[in-house]
Design a protein around this motif. Structure first.
Motif, PDB file in Angstrom:
ATOM      1  N   LEU A   1      -4.582 -21.277   1.707  1.00 28.80           N
ATOM      2  CA  LEU A   1      -3.438 -21.969   1.651  1.00 28.80           C
ATOM      3  C   LEU A   1      -3.660 -23.496   1.245  1.00 28.80           C
ATOM      4  CD1 LEU A   1      -0.500 -22.539   1.929  1.00 28.80           C
ATOM      5  CD2 LEU A   1      -0.743 -22.736   4.383  1.00 28.80           C
ATOM      6  N   LEU A   2      -4.784 -23.918   2.117  1.00 28.29           N
ATOM      7  CA  LEU A   2      -5.137 -25.232   2.064  1.00 28.29           C
ATOM      8  C   LEU A   2      -6.786 -25.336   1.479  1.00 28.29           C
ATOM      9  CD1 LEU A   2      -4.516 -26.633   5.744  1.00 28.29           C
ATOM     10  CD2 LEU A   2      -2.863 -26.579   3.731  1.00 28.29           C
ATOM     11  N   SER A   3      -6.538 -26.324   0.338  1.00 31.16           N
ATOM     12  CA  SER A   3      -7.811 -26.537  -0.414  1.00 31.16           C
ATOM     13  C   SER A   3      -8.757 -27.407   0.450  1.00 31.16           C
ATOM     14  CB  SER A   3      -7.714 -27.035  -1.592  1.00 31.16           C
ATOM     15  OG  SER A   3      -6.833 -26.023  -2.668  1.00 31.16           O
ATOM     16  N   ILE A   4      -8.959 -27.150   1.655  1.00 28.81           N
ATOM     17  CA  ILE A   4      -9.771 -27.756   2.715  1.00 28.81           C
ATOM     18  C   ILE A   4     -10.735 -27.181   3.269  1.00 28.81           C
ATOM     19  CG2 ILE A   4      -9.550 -28.939   5.124  1.00 28.81           C
ATOM     20  CD1 ILE A   4      -6.617 -29.695   4.170  1.00 28.81           C
ATOM     21  N   VAL A   5     -12.057 -27.646   3.256  1.00 29.49           N
ATOM     22  CA  VAL A   5     -13.207 -27.179   3.991  1.00 29.49           C
ATOM     23  C   VAL A   5     -13.472 -27.925   5.113  1.00 29.49           C
ATOM     24  CG1 VAL A   5     -15.744 -26.479   3.879  1.00 29.49           C
ATOM     25  CG2 VAL A   5     -14.224 -26.130   1.897  1.00 29.49           C
ATOM     26  N   VAL A   6     -13.630 -27.451   6.161  1.00 26.34           N
ATOM     27  CA  VAL A   6     -14.012 -28.139   7.594  1.00 26.34           C
ATOM     28  C   VAL A   6     -15.424 -28.218   7.757  1.00 26.34           C
ATOM     29  CG1 VAL A   6     -13.760 -28.457  10.108  1.00 26.34           C
ATOM     30  CG2 VAL A   6     -11.634 -27.701   8.537  1.00 26.34           C
ATOM     31  N   PHE A   7     -15.672 -29.634   7.902  1.00 28.60           N
ATOM     32  CA  PHE A   7     -17.330 -29.727   8.386  1.00 28.60           C
ATOM     33  C   PHE A   7     -17.432 -30.358   9.988  1.00 28.60           C
ATOM     34  CE2 PHE A   7     -21.003 -32.449   8.820  1.00 28.60           C
ATOM     35  CZ  PHE A   7     -22.042 -31.484   8.578  1.00 28.60           C
TER      36      PHE A   7
ATOM     37  N   ARG B   1     -10.297 -21.344  15.474  1.00 28.51           N
ATOM     38  CA  ARG B   1      -9.013 -20.617  15.514  1.00 28.51           C
ATOM     39  C   ARG B   1      -7.908 -21.359  14.951  1.00 28.51           C
ATOM     40  NH1 ARG B   1      -6.326 -18.963  21.499  1.00 28.51           N
ATOM     41  NH2 ARG B   1      -4.468 -17.522  20.622  1.00 28.51           N
ATOM     42  N   THR B   2      -7.797 -22.766  15.047  1.00 25.96           N
ATOM     43  CA  THR B   2      -6.920 -23.660  14.587  1.00 25.96           C
ATOM     44  C   THR B   2      -7.194 -23.951  13.081  1.00 25.96           C
ATOM     45  OG1 THR B   2      -6.976 -25.246  16.502  1.00 25.96           O
ATOM     46  CG2 THR B   2      -6.271 -26.296  14.357  1.00 25.96           C
ATOM     47  N   ALA B   3      -8.319 -23.762  12.596  1.00 24.60           N
ATOM     48  CA  ALA B   3      -8.562 -23.697  11.131  1.00 24.60           C
ATOM     49  C   ALA B   3      -8.005 -22.739  10.359  1.00 24.60           C
ATOM     50  CB  ALA B   3     -10.216 -24.086  10.881  1.00 24.60           C
ATOM     51  N   GLU B   4      -8.331 -21.496  10.790  1.00 23.37           N
ATOM     52  CA  GLU B   4      -7.797 -20.256  10.399  1.00 23.37           C
ATOM     53  C   GLU B   4      -6.287 -20.231  10.306  1.00 23.37           C
ATOM     54  OE1 GLU B   4      -8.320 -15.284  10.384  1.00 23.37           O
ATOM     55  OE2 GLU B   4      -8.175 -16.540  12.430  1.00 23.37           O
ATOM     56  N   ALA B   5      -5.846 -20.591  11.497  1.00 20.33           N
ATOM     57  CA  ALA B   5      -4.324 -20.552  11.619  1.00 20.33           C
ATOM     58  C   ALA B   5      -3.691 -21.531  10.630  1.00 20.33           C
ATOM     59  CB  ALA B   5      -3.854 -21.156  13.033  1.00 20.33           C
ATOM     60  N   ALA B   6      -4.522 -22.756  10.172  1.00 25.01           N
ATOM     61  CA  ALA B   6      -3.882 -23.519   9.100  1.00 25.01           C
ATOM     62  C   ALA B   6      -4.087 -22.982   7.791  1.00 25.01           C
ATOM     63  CB  ALA B   6      -4.397 -25.017   9.340  1.00 25.01           C
ATOM     64  N   GLY B   7      -4.833 -22.227   7.528  1.00 23.84           N
ATOM     65  CA  GLY B   7      -5.146 -21.545   6.425  1.00 23.84           C
ATOM     66  C   GLY B   7      -6.302 -22.473   5.333  1.00 23.84           C
ATOM     67  N   VAL B   8      -7.492 -22.845   6.063  1.00 24.57           N
ATOM     68  CA  VAL B   8      -8.415 -23.471   5.411  1.00 24.57           C
ATOM     69  C   VAL B   8      -9.321 -22.584   4.370  1.00 24.57           C
ATOM     70  CG1 VAL B   8      -8.489 -25.271   7.049  1.00 24.57           C
ATOM     71  CG2 VAL B   8     -10.256 -23.560   7.343  1.00 24.57           C
ATOM     72  N   ALA B   9     -10.031 -23.160   3.426  1.00 23.89           N
ATOM     73  CA  ALA B   9     -10.781 -22.206   2.611  1.00 23.89           C
ATOM     74  C   ALA B   9     -12.044 -21.815   3.619  1.00 23.89           C
ATOM     75  CB  ALA B   9     -11.185 -22.859   1.493  1.00 23.89           C
ATOM     76  N   GLY B  10     -12.706 -22.585   4.587  1.00 21.87           N
ATOM     77  CA  GLY B  10     -13.869 -22.019   5.120  1.00 21.87           C
ATOM     78  C   GLY B  10     -14.341 -23.338   6.088  1.00 21.87           C
ATOM     79  N   VAL B  11     -15.418 -23.051   6.865  1.00 26.71           N
ATOM     80  CA  VAL B  11     -15.773 -23.920   7.845  1.00 26.71           C
ATOM     81  C   VAL B  11     -17.341 -24.234   7.769  1.00 26.71           C
ATOM     82  CG1 VAL B  11     -16.245 -24.672  10.222  1.00 26.71           C
ATOM     83  CG2 VAL B  11     -13.981 -23.637   9.432  1.00 26.71           C
TER      84      VAL B  11
ATOM     85  N   TRP C   1      -2.487 -34.634   1.152  1.00 24.72           N
ATOM     86  CA  TRP C   1      -3.316 -33.582   1.760  1.00 24.72           C
ATOM     87  C   TRP C   1      -3.211 -32.370   0.519  1.00 24.72           C
ATOM     88  CZ3 TRP C   1      -6.590 -33.671   5.562  1.00 24.72           C
ATOM     89  CH2 TRP C   1      -6.446 -34.817   6.379  1.00 24.72           C
ATOM     90  N   ARG C   2      -2.791 -32.404  -0.528  1.00 24.22           N
ATOM     91  CA  ARG C   2      -2.546 -31.478  -1.490  1.00 24.22           C
ATOM     92  C   ARG C   2      -4.065 -31.650  -2.191  1.00 24.22           C
ATOM     93  NH1 ARG C   2       2.399 -33.578  -1.251  1.00 24.22           N
ATOM     94  NH2 ARG C   2       4.309 -32.091  -0.954  1.00 24.22           N
ATOM     95  N   LYS C   3      -4.555 -32.791  -2.223  1.00 23.41           N
ATOM     96  CA  LYS C   3      -5.604 -33.003  -2.738  1.00 23.41           C
ATOM     97  C   LYS C   3      -6.810 -32.263  -2.105  1.00 23.41           C
ATOM     98  CE  LYS C   3      -8.413 -37.108  -4.260  1.00 23.41           C
ATOM     99  NZ  LYS C   3      -8.349 -38.391  -4.384  1.00 23.41           N
ATOM    100  N   PRO C   4      -7.808 -31.532  -2.635  1.00 20.28           N
ATOM    101  CA  PRO C   4      -8.661 -30.773  -2.089  1.00 20.28           C
ATOM    102  C   PRO C   4      -9.914 -31.645  -1.383  1.00 20.28           C
ATOM    103  CG  PRO C   4      -8.449 -30.025  -4.582  1.00 20.28           C
ATOM    104  CD  PRO C   4      -7.731 -31.378  -4.229  1.00 20.28           C
ATOM    105  N   ARG C   5     -10.171 -31.414  -0.009  1.00 19.57           N
ATOM    106  CA  ARG C   5     -10.993 -32.376   0.840  1.00 19.57           C
ATOM    107  C   ARG C   5     -11.904 -31.402   1.490  1.00 19.57           C
ATOM    108  NH1 ARG C   5      -8.295 -37.377   1.207  1.00 19.57           N
ATOM    109  NH2 ARG C   5      -6.276 -37.474   0.252  1.00 19.57           N
ATOM    110  N   LEU C   6     -12.772 -32.121   1.897  1.00 19.72           N
ATOM    111  CA  LEU C   6     -13.894 -31.812   2.946  1.00 19.72           C
ATOM    112  C   LEU C   6     -13.575 -32.542   4.286  1.00 19.72           C
ATOM    113  CD1 LEU C   6     -16.633 -30.506   3.712  1.00 19.72           C
ATOM    114  CD2 LEU C   6     -17.529 -32.729   3.410  1.00 19.72           C
ATOM    115  N   LEU C   7     -12.861 -31.978   5.149  1.00 17.93           N
ATOM    116  CA  LEU C   7     -12.498 -32.705   6.578  1.00 17.93           C
ATOM    117  C   LEU C   7     -13.836 -32.860   7.365  1.00 17.93           C
ATOM    118  CD1 LEU C   7     -10.327 -34.146   7.733  1.00 17.93           C
ATOM    119  CD2 LEU C   7      -9.519 -31.874   8.640  1.00 17.93           C
ATOM    120  N   ILE C   8     -13.999 -33.854   7.895  1.00 16.07           N
ATOM    121  CA  ILE C   8     -15.273 -33.952   8.769  1.00 16.07           C
ATOM    122  C   ILE C   8     -14.825 -34.436  10.150  1.00 16.07           C
ATOM    123  CG2 ILE C   8     -17.423 -35.314   8.953  1.00 16.07           C
ATOM    124  CD1 ILE C   8     -17.211 -35.702   5.655  1.00 16.07           C
ATOM    125  N   PHE C   9     -15.580 -33.562  10.808  1.00 16.68           N
ATOM    126  CA  PHE C   9     -15.376 -33.988  12.561  1.00 16.68           C
ATOM    127  C   PHE C   9     -16.679 -34.302  13.137  1.00 16.68           C
ATOM    128  CE2 PHE C   9     -11.450 -31.589  11.516  1.00 16.68           C
ATOM    129  CZ  PHE C   9     -10.481 -32.327  11.927  1.00 16.68           C
TER     130      PHE C   9
END
Length: 266
Positions: free
Chosen positions: A115-121, A136-146, A209-217
């Motif tokens: 759903l989201l073109s987002i990868v969480v780092f 759990r939050t990342a899967e619920a939101a629909g990210v591409a991977g972690v 947020w429609r733009k593909p992103r690497l979201l870093i924490f």
């Protein structure tokens, strides 16, 4: 259905191996405890190596489902399960499964299917409960991977798995990376690197947020240092009232990822 073995000795080789897996001494296997997580395993594509149930295990439906899959099952007394358990209140069932394996190429493939073109780092997330909650939050939101850096908690430790509630079995997850190589990969994959920074003037809800992103924490204790923030393309902030300095990492992930989901689905 395989023959069910009855085990009464704590020195049994299967129990010895299970304790090693529980303690993180068998990297290729993971320790799964409790009915809910076992049900999540059965919904996933994990290879199950072993299963232990108590002699008074009362969930006949779940037991029959496991037995029908030709999984090795051992029946053990409650005292042995108590000694094997990683929790104070064991639920009568423990599984040993193969550790899932994923690659960056699998995440790249999933970018077009999620759903989201987002990868969480996640950089050096030390608290296993926080780590599991973010998954759990990342899967619920629909990210591409972690992607998880080295010097982080073990994503497949019993505590992390309980917090993730099955998400670690399904999400593409890559471990033991570093931020520099991950940023290099994100540029080659055309992901815009994005991170929350308290001194940023850009509100998290005002970016696309429609733009593909690497979201870093960054880590719970230190976040990202100034040198790392200089490498980030988009710095954003979550505005907060009063004198609250920061949010729990899983809460921050939820705020950002569900804003992304809102933009995508609205």
């Amino acid at each position: 259905m395989r023959e069910i073995e009855k085990i009464t000795s704590s020195d049994n080789r299967r129990l010895v191996n299970a304790r090693k897996v529980r303690d993180g001494k068998v990297p290729e296997q993971i320790f799964i405890e409790g009915r809910r997580l076992v049900e999540e395993v059965l919904r996933s594509n994990l290879v199950i190596d072993d299963c232990f149930v108590t002699d008074d295990f009362a969930d006949d439906e779940l037991f029959e489902m496991i037995a029908a899959l030709n999984i090795a099952i051992a029946v053990i007394p409650n005292r042995l399960l108590d000694s094997l358990s990683d929790t104070k209140h064991p639920q009568g069932i423990i599984m040993i499964a193969k550790r899932p394996e994923t690659s960056l190429s699998a995440i790249e493939t999933n970018l077009g299917n999620s759903l989201l073109s987002i990868v969480v780092f996640l950089k050096e997330i030390n608290n296993p409960s926080n780590l599991g909650a973010i998954l759990r939050t990342a899967e619920a939101a629909g990210v591409a991977g972690v992607i998880i850096s080295s010097n982080s908690a073990n994503v497949f430790s019993p505590k992390s798995l309980r917090a993730a509630m099955g998400s670690a079995f399904r999400l593409p997850i890559v471990e033991n990376t570093d931020i520099e190589n991950t940023l290099h990969w994100s540029k080659s994959t055309q992901l815009t690197s994005t991170a929350a920074a308290g001194n940023s003037l850009k509100n998290y809800a005002d970016i696309d947020w429609r733009k593909p992103r690497l979201l870093i924490f960054g880590s719970e204790a230190h976040g990202l240092d100034n040198a790392e923030l200089q490498l980030i393309e988009d710095a954003i902030r979550i505005p907060m009232e009063n004198e609250v300095e920061s949010l729990n990492l899983a809460v921050s992930a939820g705020v950002l990822l569900f804003e992304a989901k809102r933009q995508i689905t609205s």
